[in-house]
Design a protein around this motif. Structure first.
Motif, PDB file in Angstrom:
ATOM      1  N   CYS A  66       0.836  -1.204   0.000  1.00 40.09           N
ATOM      2  CA  CYS A  66       0.000   0.000   0.000  1.00 40.09           C
ATOM      3  C   CYS A  66       0.868   1.250   0.000  1.00 40.09           C
ATOM      4  CB  CYS A  66      -0.946   0.004   1.201  1.00 40.09           C
ATOM      5  SG  CYS A  66      -0.126  -0.153   2.785  1.00 40.09           S
ATOM      6  N   ARG A  67       0.257   2.337  -0.403  1.00 43.35           N
ATOM      7  CA  ARG A  67       0.876   3.657  -0.345  1.00 43.35           C
ATOM      8  C   ARG A  67       0.401   4.382   0.913  1.00 43.35           C
ATOM      9  NH1 ARG A  67      -1.447   6.566  -3.647  1.00 43.35           N
ATOM     10  NH2 ARG A  67      -3.046   5.106  -4.359  1.00 43.35           N
ATOM     11  N   LEU A  68       1.228   5.266   1.407  1.00 42.01           N
ATOM     12  CA  LEU A  68       0.933   5.966   2.654  1.00 42.01           C
ATOM     13  C   LEU A  68       0.811   7.461   2.403  1.00 42.01           C
ATOM     14  CD1 LEU A  68       3.510   4.245   5.058  1.00 42.01           C
ATOM     15  CD2 LEU A  68       1.110   3.614   4.689  1.00 42.01           C
ATOM     16  N   GLN A  69      -0.075   8.058   3.169  1.00 44.50           N
ATOM     17  CA  GLN A  69      -0.152   9.506   3.277  1.00 44.50           C
ATOM     18  C   GLN A  69       0.060   9.852   4.751  1.00 44.50           C
ATOM     19  OE1 GLN A  69      -0.876  12.194   1.048  1.00 44.50           O
ATOM     20  NE2 GLN A  69      -0.308  10.686  -0.530  1.00 44.50           N
ATOM     21  N   TYR A  70       1.060  10.686   5.037  1.00 41.82           N
ATOM     22  CA  TYR A  70       1.381  11.028   6.423  1.00 41.82           C
ATOM     23  C   TYR A  70       0.518  12.195   6.889  1.00 41.82           C
ATOM     24  CZ  TYR A  70       5.290   7.894   5.953  1.00 41.82           C
ATOM     25  OH  TYR A  70       6.047   6.767   5.766  1.00 41.82           O
ATOM     26  N   ILE A  71      -0.254  11.955   7.933  1.00 41.36           N
ATOM     27  CA  ILE A  71      -1.162  12.978   8.451  1.00 41.36           C
ATOM     28  C   ILE A  71      -0.488  13.813   9.526  1.00 41.36           C
ATOM     29  CG2 ILE A  71      -3.375  13.396   9.570  1.00 41.36           C
ATOM     30  CD1 ILE A  71      -3.542  12.287   6.705  1.00 41.36           C
ATOM     31  N   GLY A  72       0.086  13.180  10.518  1.00 37.58           N
ATOM     32  CA  GLY A  72       0.729  13.904  11.607  1.00 37.58           C
ATOM     33  C   GLY A  72       1.173  12.954  12.680  1.00 37.58           C
ATOM     34  N   ARG A  73       1.654  13.519  13.767  1.00 34.35           N
ATOM     35  CA  ARG A  73       2.221  12.690  14.813  1.00 34.35           C
ATOM     36  C   ARG A  73       2.023  13.337  16.180  1.00 34.35           C
ATOM     37  NH1 ARG A  73       7.440  14.950  15.578  1.00 34.35           N
ATOM     38  NH2 ARG A  73       8.014  16.407  13.920  1.00 34.35           N
ATOM     39  N   ARG A  74       2.079  12.500  17.170  1.00 33.55           N
ATOM     40  CA  ARG A  74       1.953  12.945  18.558  1.00 33.55           C
ATOM     41  C   ARG A  74       3.349  13.031  19.165  1.00 33.55           C
ATOM     42  NH1 ARG A  74      -1.985   9.949  22.798  1.00 33.55           N
ATOM     43  NH2 ARG A  74      -1.126  10.702  24.745  1.00 33.55           N
ATOM     44  N   VAL A  75       3.652  14.170  19.749  1.00 33.25           N
ATOM     45  CA  VAL A  75       4.947  14.387  20.387  1.00 33.25           C
ATOM     46  C   VAL A  75       4.703  15.004  21.759  1.00 33.25           C
ATOM     47  CG1 VAL A  75       7.224  15.456  20.199  1.00 33.25           C
ATOM     48  CG2 VAL A  75       5.990  14.806  18.128  1.00 33.25           C
ATOM     49  N   ASP A  76       5.108  14.289  22.796  1.00 32.65           N
ATOM     50  CA  ASP A  76       4.917  14.793  24.164  1.00 32.65           C
ATOM     51  C   ASP A  76       3.482  15.248  24.394  1.00 32.65           C
ATOM     52  OD1 ASP A  76       7.582  14.318  24.817  1.00 32.65           O
ATOM     53  OD2 ASP A  76       8.212  16.303  24.110  1.00 32.65           O
ATOM     54  N   TRP A  79      -0.023  17.603  19.286  1.00 32.32           N
ATOM     55  CA  TRP A  79      -0.160  17.186  17.901  1.00 32.32           C
ATOM     56  C   TRP A  79       0.720  18.034  16.992  1.00 32.32           C
ATOM     57  CZ3 TRP A  79      -1.579  13.053  15.570  1.00 32.32           C
ATOM     58  CH2 TRP A  79      -1.793  13.067  14.179  1.00 32.32           C
ATOM     59  N   HIS A  80       1.376  17.343  16.045  1.00 33.73           N
ATOM     60  CA  HIS A  80       2.241  18.013  15.077  1.00 33.73           C
ATOM     61  C   HIS A  80       1.874  17.512  13.693  1.00 33.73           C
ATOM     62  CE1 HIS A  80       6.004  20.263  14.214  1.00 33.73           C
ATOM     63  NE2 HIS A  80       6.044  19.443  13.169  1.00 33.73           N
ATOM     64  N   TRP A  81       1.415  18.414  12.828  1.00 30.15           N
ATOM     65  CA  TRP A  81       1.015  18.032  11.474  1.00 30.15           C
ATOM     66  C   TRP A  81       2.235  17.690  10.623  1.00 30.15           C
ATOM     67  CZ3 TRP A  81      -3.853  16.962  10.647  1.00 30.15           C
ATOM     68  CH2 TRP A  81      -4.837  17.588  11.421  1.00 30.15           C
ATOM     69  N   ALA A  82       2.066  16.714   9.726  1.00 34.25           N
ATOM     70  CA  ALA A  82       3.180  16.301   8.877  1.00 34.25           C
ATOM     71  C   ALA A  82       3.624  17.429   7.960  1.00 34.25           C
ATOM     72  CB  ALA A  82       2.771  15.080   8.054  1.00 34.25           C
ATOM     73  N   TRP A  83       2.675  18.286   7.506  1.00 38.06           N
ATOM     74  CA  TRP A  83       3.065  19.386   6.641  1.00 38.06           C
ATOM     75  C   TRP A  83       3.917  20.428   7.356  1.00 38.06           C
ATOM     76  CZ3 TRP A  83       1.157  23.532   9.099  1.00 38.06           C
ATOM     77  CH2 TRP A  83      -0.076  23.440   9.755  1.00 38.06           C
ATOM     78  N   ASP A  84       3.975  20.335   8.680  1.00 36.45           N
ATOM     79  CA  ASP A  84       4.741  21.290   9.478  1.00 36.45           C
ATOM     80  C   ASP A  84       6.151  20.788   9.766  1.00 36.45           C
ATOM     81  OD1 ASP A  84       4.685  23.815  10.475  1.00 36.45           O
ATOM     82  OD2 ASP A  84       3.660  23.320  12.341  1.00 36.45           O
ATOM     83  N   ASP A  85       6.503  19.605   9.263  1.00 38.18           N
ATOM     84  CA  ASP A  85       7.846  19.073   9.458  1.00 38.18           C
ATOM     85  C   ASP A  85       8.803  19.653   8.415  1.00 38.18           C
ATOM     86  OD1 ASP A  85       7.820  17.339  11.717  1.00 38.18           O
ATOM     87  OD2 ASP A  85       6.556  15.956  10.590  1.00 38.18           O
TER      88      ASP A  85
END
Length: 452
Positions: A66-76, A79-85
């Motif tokens: 499958c292909r993936l689309q990265y939405i975001g991640r939890r840090v401490d 929430w941190h959006w993937a487009w903000d990396d």
């Protein structure tokens, strides 16, 4: 709104709860439909992503590529959006879905869809994010991975503290719809009805989901749907003098008053009285009362204790003080109980200063704990039924029947289960489940405790 401040100011704890409610409200039309898609995906391919290639944004779900689309991640717990990396963390084409969510937030004035850094530690927040990620992108489903599962795939992100990553998943093969629709509907409705994270959104989410279905595919809303019931008036951390009878001043040495609440707003048949939820300091090990059998009465035994609700609204304990081990127990217990009491006093002081009765984690975010359930379904099973109730009380039927409400009686008058809560949700120590029951004719409050 300063939910993005770190640490979160105490004054914004209510805004944090409001954020959770706003997220569920935004996702309400999609909670059921997103869950249905996820069930189809799971039944066909499996639950866990593996062989993740971050640079190629591919993985395997079960045996399905499958292909993936990265939405975001939890840090401490934020929430941190993937487009903000930083650029280069993901292939640009793997950010399509998260950017669509950002665009939706911009078009509808939803701040938390357009900024990173808001707290995400409350039940319901992840459910809302997953539903929006799937349905607003018309994705087949989602995948989630914790840091250990991404050890080799997201090494650079791990360095920056990633603890949880959300992705939408697109199998190369079309997801077959081989499951009868009615089976899916029943599963989705059951999940929405009984999922703790739904809170008060459970029934509206079910109704919104069923409204999307043709009449022949709809099913009745479950009668035992999980809903957040609360008394109209709750006084948290009341003074011991208002909870325990003056004739037994030693009760304050053995119990911590957690809440006083009115029963009539829950059920008028219970009487216009105020009941108290308390937490015993004991036991240190085993069950309360287990080592003081000589002090047992017809009302208080191993893992069971009872109070009479006096005319002045206070509790009178239906045994003597020697029911408790007190200073006669394990010497280490005294140290532990002092820690429990100190934590309780700190929480009480924090509540009186700020109106917040939870804790604060290492990242400065409030830990609300799970709210007490009022008038819950009390089924059989659990180790609280392993100890026979004291002689004054009886259990009718099979106490191990999970599907039937337990029938506990005093002088043939049935108890109502008033509240269930974990002791540690109110501070250090306590049982996994404290169960408070009440018999209104004789004004008896009965407690028992479950441990995992």
């Amino acid at each position: 709104m300063t939910l993005y401040d770190n640490p979160l100011p105490v004054a914004d704890y209510p805004a944090y709860l409001a954020l959770r409610d706003a997220m569920l409200a935004t996702a309400l039309p999609y909670l059921g439909l997103g869950q249905e898609r996820q069930w189809l995906l799971r039944r066909w391919a499996g639950n866990w992503l593996g062989h993740i290639d971050r640079r190629a944004a591919t993985a395997r779900l079960g045996e399905q590529p499958c292909r993936l689309q990265y939405i975001g991640r939890r840090v401490d717990n934020r929430w941190h959006w993937a487009w903000d990396d930083p650029a280069g963390d993901y292939p640009p084409e793997a950010l399509r879905d998260t950017l669509r969510l950002k665009q939706y937030g911009e078009e509808h004035g939803i701040e938390w869809l357009t900024r990173s850094g808001w707290p995400i530690d409350l039940p319901g927040q992840y459910e809302a994010l997953r539903a929006l990620a799937v349905m607003l992108n018309d994705a087949p489903g989602y995948g989630q991975e914790s840091a250990p599962g991404l050890l080799h795939a997201l090494d650079q992100l791990l360095i920056r503290g990633v603890t949880h990553t959300l992705m939408t998943v697109y199998p190369e093969a079309a997801v077959p719809h081989g499951i009868p629709r009615l089976d899916l509907v029943e599963r989705v409705v059951n999940d929405l009805a009984h999922h703790e994270g739904m809170n008060a959104a459970g029934q509206p989410a079910i109704e919104a989901y069923l409204a999307t279905l043709p009449p022949q595919e709809r099913i009745p809303v479950p009668a035992d749907i999980r809903s957040e019931r609360r008394p109209a008036h709750i006084n948290y951390f009341p003074d011991a003098a208002t909870v325990f009878t003056a004739a037994q001043p030693w009760l304050a040495d053995h119990f911590l008053p957690l809440a006083t609440f009115d029963l009539a707003s829950l059920d008028p048949a219970l009487g216009d009285v105020r009941l108290h939820l308390v937490k015993p300091l004991e036991p240190y090990e085993g069950y309360i009362g287990m080592e003081t059998t000589a002090a047992h009465t017809d009302y208080c035994g191993t893992n069971w204790l009872a109070f009479h609700l006096e005319d002045d609204g206070t509790y009178r304990f239906l045994a003597e003080e020697d029911y408790f081990l007190g200073n006669n127990g394990d010497p280490e217990a005294a140290t532990y109980f002092a820690e429990v009491r100190a934590d309780y006093e700190a929480r009480k002081q924090r509540y009186r200063e700020s109106g917040f009765f939870g804790d604060v984690d290492d990242s400065g975010l409030p830990c609300f704990g799970k709210a007490a359930e009022y008038l819950p379904f009390l089924g059989g099973g659990g180790n609280w039924v392993d100890e026979t109730p004291p002689p004054a009380f009886s259990i009718e039927g099979d106490p191990y029947d999970y599907d039937s409400a337990v029938d506990i009686r005093y002088q043939n008058h049935r108890f109502t289960c008033i509240a269930m809560t974990a002791g540690y949700d109110w501070g250090e120590g306590g049982a996994d489940t404290m169960i408070l029951l009440y018999e209104p004719v004789n004004r008896i409050a009965l407690m028992t405790f479950d441990y995992t």
